[in-house]
Design an enzyme around this catalytic site. Sequence first.
Site, mmCIF file in Angstrom:
data_model
loop_
_atom_site.group_PDB
_atom_site.id
_atom_site.type_symbol
_atom_site.label_atom_id
_atom_site.label_comp_id
_atom_site.label_asym_id
_atom_site.label_seq_id
_atom_site.Cartn_x
_atom_site.Cartn_y
_atom_site.Cartn_z
ATOM 1 N N TYR A 125 -1.202 0.198 9.963
ATOM 2 C CA TYR A 125 -1.378 -0.516 8.694
ATOM 3 C C TYR A 125 -0.176 -0.296 7.783
ATOM 4 O O TYR A 125 0.380 -1.244 7.216
ATOM 5 C CB TYR A 125 -2.657 -0.032 8.013
ATOM 6 C CG TYR A 125 -2.928 -0.644 6.665
ATOM 7 C CD1 TYR A 125 -3.366 -1.957 6.547
ATOM 8 C CD2 TYR A 125 -2.765 0.112 5.499
ATOM 9 C CE1 TYR A 125 -3.625 -2.517 5.299
ATOM 10 C CE2 TYR A 125 -3.032 -0.437 4.255
ATOM 11 C CZ TYR A 125 -3.461 -1.747 4.159
ATOM 12 O OH TYR A 125 -3.716 -2.284 2.924
ATOM 13 N N SER B 147 0.835 -1.196 0.000
ATOM 14 C CA SER B 147 0.000 0.000 0.000
ATOM 15 C C SER B 147 0.870 1.246 0.000
ATOM 16 O O SER B 147 2.005 1.237 0.499
ATOM 17 C CB SER B 147 -0.891 0.003 1.250
ATOM 18 O OG SER B 147 -1.506 1.257 1.447
ATOM 19 N N LYS C 179 2.543 -3.156 6.467
ATOM 20 C CA LYS C 179 2.821 -3.382 5.051
ATOM 21 C C LYS C 179 4.295 -3.137 4.720
ATOM 22 O O LYS C 179 4.885 -3.840 3.895
ATOM 23 C CB LYS C 179 1.920 -2.491 4.187
ATOM 24 C CG LYS C 179 0.467 -2.927 4.170
ATOM 25 C CD LYS C 179 0.324 -4.324 3.582
ATOM 26 C CE LYS C 179 -1.110 -4.786 3.507
ATOM 27 N NZ LYS C 179 -1.222 -6.146 2.938
#
Length: 324
Positions: free
Chosen positions: A148, A124, A152
């Site tokens: 998050y 991402s 990632k």
Amino acid sequence: MKILVLGAAGMIGRKLIERLLSVGTLRGEAISSIHAFDVVEARIENSGTIDVSIEAGDITNVETVNRMVADRPDVIFHLAAIVSGEAEAEFEKGYSINLDGTQNLFQAIIAEKDYMPRVVYASSIAVFGAPFPSFIEDEFHHTPLTSYGTQKAIGELLLADFTRKGHFDGIGLRFPTIVVRPGKPNLAASGFFSNIVREPLAGQEAVLPVPRDVMHWMASPRAAVNFCIHAAEIDGEKVGPRRNLTLPGVAATVGEMIEALERVAGSEVVARIKEVPDETIIGIVDNWPKRFVAKRAESLGFQAEASFDAIIKAPIEDELGGSV
């Protein structure tokens, strides 16, 4: 050709499998089987000759992951994750699924001797953190400011190192925010980018929680599937040791998105958008990158839409039969 799709019940996973079933080949070989895995059973229609097995399970369960990898799929699409807003709200759950689940997969591959699958890992643009330059180039450093994004970024490092050590052949894809996502809203902090287009097109009111000058980097679900397939088929030697790629997309402000929606669907559709500021969402989005120069990915053949008008037209054609 055997394929494993983790996160098969998600929007990209489902559309990817539909495309693979439609074309019937990958990497120049006929597809013999697809294993569709997610926390819930994926809804997949299959009327062809490809064997599709659908399984609901937990990617944090080592035995489950080991069993799937023991079948030695040729290509593994790792799309399984909990999304940004949920990962931020549920810290331990985010690390369990987004990091531990990824490590389970990579370790399971190592355990299989003389086995070299292509692994396509969904990362991402959240791996990048503010402050940002006006245009973010391929050399920009990773300083994620969300859980998050951190999860990632760690996954990207693992993917590159395991590939360097010869355990598998990995390609990491830093997806733009994918819009317009079909179905119901999810828990992603970025969900409103889809909501303010999808719901008005369906005749429903949509809430816009951020100012109209917020800019973001986006691509369509159609482009996302193309990214995955191209990543599965690309020559790894051409990618080189830097195995994680920032993908192309369209940079648009929310205001420009709304203007595009009006051009494509009319003022009556745009009137269904209701502006209700949400300071939590605004705070998260303020830490996101806005515009990229994706030279490496583009030079390797990855392509996205040229305008936000085209991004809006994609779901109209794919989900609404070409009309609104």
